[in-house]
Design a protein around this motif. Structure first.
Motif, PDB file in Angstrom:
ATOM      1  N   THR A   1       0.827  -1.205   0.000  1.00 18.46           N
ATOM      2  CA  THR A   1       0.000   0.000   0.000  1.00 18.46           C
ATOM      3  C   THR A   1       0.862   1.257   0.000  1.00 18.46           C
ATOM      4  N   GLY A   2       1.914   1.251   0.793  1.00 16.70           N
ATOM      5  CA  GLY A   2       2.815   2.399   0.823  1.00 16.70           C
ATOM      6  C   GLY A   2       3.526   2.613  -0.498  1.00 16.70           C
ATOM      7  N   LEU A   3       3.966   1.540  -1.117  1.00 14.47           N
ATOM      8  CA  LEU A   3       4.635   1.655  -2.417  1.00 14.47           C
ATOM      9  C   LEU A   3       3.674   2.180  -3.471  1.00 14.47           C
ATOM     10  N   PHE A   4       2.458   1.663  -3.489  1.00 12.88           N
ATOM     11  CA  PHE A   4       1.453   2.144  -4.439  1.00 12.88           C
ATOM     12  C   PHE A   4       1.152   3.622  -4.217  1.00 12.88           C
ATOM     13  N   SER A   5       1.005   4.026  -2.965  1.00 14.52           N
ATOM     14  CA  SER A   5       0.740   5.432  -2.654  1.00 14.52           C
ATOM     15  C   SER A   5       1.897   6.321  -3.088  1.00 14.52           C
ATOM     16  N   PHE A   6       3.124   5.859  -2.880  1.00 15.94           N
ATOM     17  CA  PHE A   6       4.284   6.638  -3.291  1.00 15.94           C
ATOM     18  C   PHE A   6       4.337   6.803  -4.811  1.00 15.94           C
ATOM     19  N   VAL A   7       4.027   5.746  -5.544  1.00 17.11           N
ATOM     20  CA  VAL A   7       4.038   5.825  -7.007  1.00 17.11           C
ATOM     21  C   VAL A   7       2.973   6.811  -7.489  1.00 17.11           C
ATOM     22  N   VAL A   8       1.773   6.751  -6.917  1.00 13.96           N
ATOM     23  CA  VAL A   8       0.714   7.686  -7.307  1.00 13.96           C
ATOM     24  C   VAL A   8       1.129   9.113  -6.972  1.00 13.96           C
ATOM     25  N   TRP A   9       1.697   9.329  -5.803  1.00 13.15           N
ATOM     26  CA  TRP A   9       2.149  10.669  -5.411  1.00 13.15           C
ATOM     27  C   TRP A   9       3.237  11.180  -6.355  1.00 13.15           C
ATOM     28  N   ALA A  10       4.202  10.327  -6.692  1.00 10.11           N
ATOM     29  CA  ALA A  10       5.279  10.737  -7.596  1.00 10.11           C
ATOM     30  C   ALA A  10       4.742  11.069  -8.983  1.00 10.11           C
ATOM     31  N   MET A  11       3.781  10.310  -9.454  1.00 10.67           N
ATOM     32  CA  MET A  11       3.208  10.595 -10.764  1.00 10.67           C
ATOM     33  C   MET A  11       2.450  11.922 -10.764  1.00 10.67           C
TER      34      MET A  11
END
Length: 93
Positions: free
Chosen positions: A20-30
């Protein structure tokens, strides 16, 4: 090995939290990249829009040479077996 073992439940929740944290980080970075791209010129924005598509699509190896080699092998096998070559095969070469 019981599924309700405390260690297995803890590891499962840690795994879910990491995903979940990795997915959230990817969405935030995008989202950050899009907002950064919007503040730049249109060319840079288009580059940022197409850059993920370029990296996802693999570049295929050159298959034209492989097809030509396969055709030559097929002609060679037909010639070795004693069958007469077709007119179509002679026109291709």
């Amino acid at each position: 090995m019981d599924l309700l073992n405390n260690n297995e439940i803890f590891i499962f929740f840690v795994f879910v939290a990491l995903v979940t944290g990795l997915f959230s980080f990817v969405v935030w970075a995008m989202l950050k990249m899009v907002t950064w791209g919007k503040s730049m010129s249109k060319g840079a924005y288009l580059f940022l829009a197409f850059f993920p598509l370029i990296s996802i699509i693999p570049i295929p190896p050159p298959t034209y040479e492989n097809v030509q080699k396969a055709k030559q092998e097929l002609r060679k096998r037909k010639g070795d077996s004693g069958d007469p070559l077709d007119d179509e095969d002679e026109l291709v070469s």
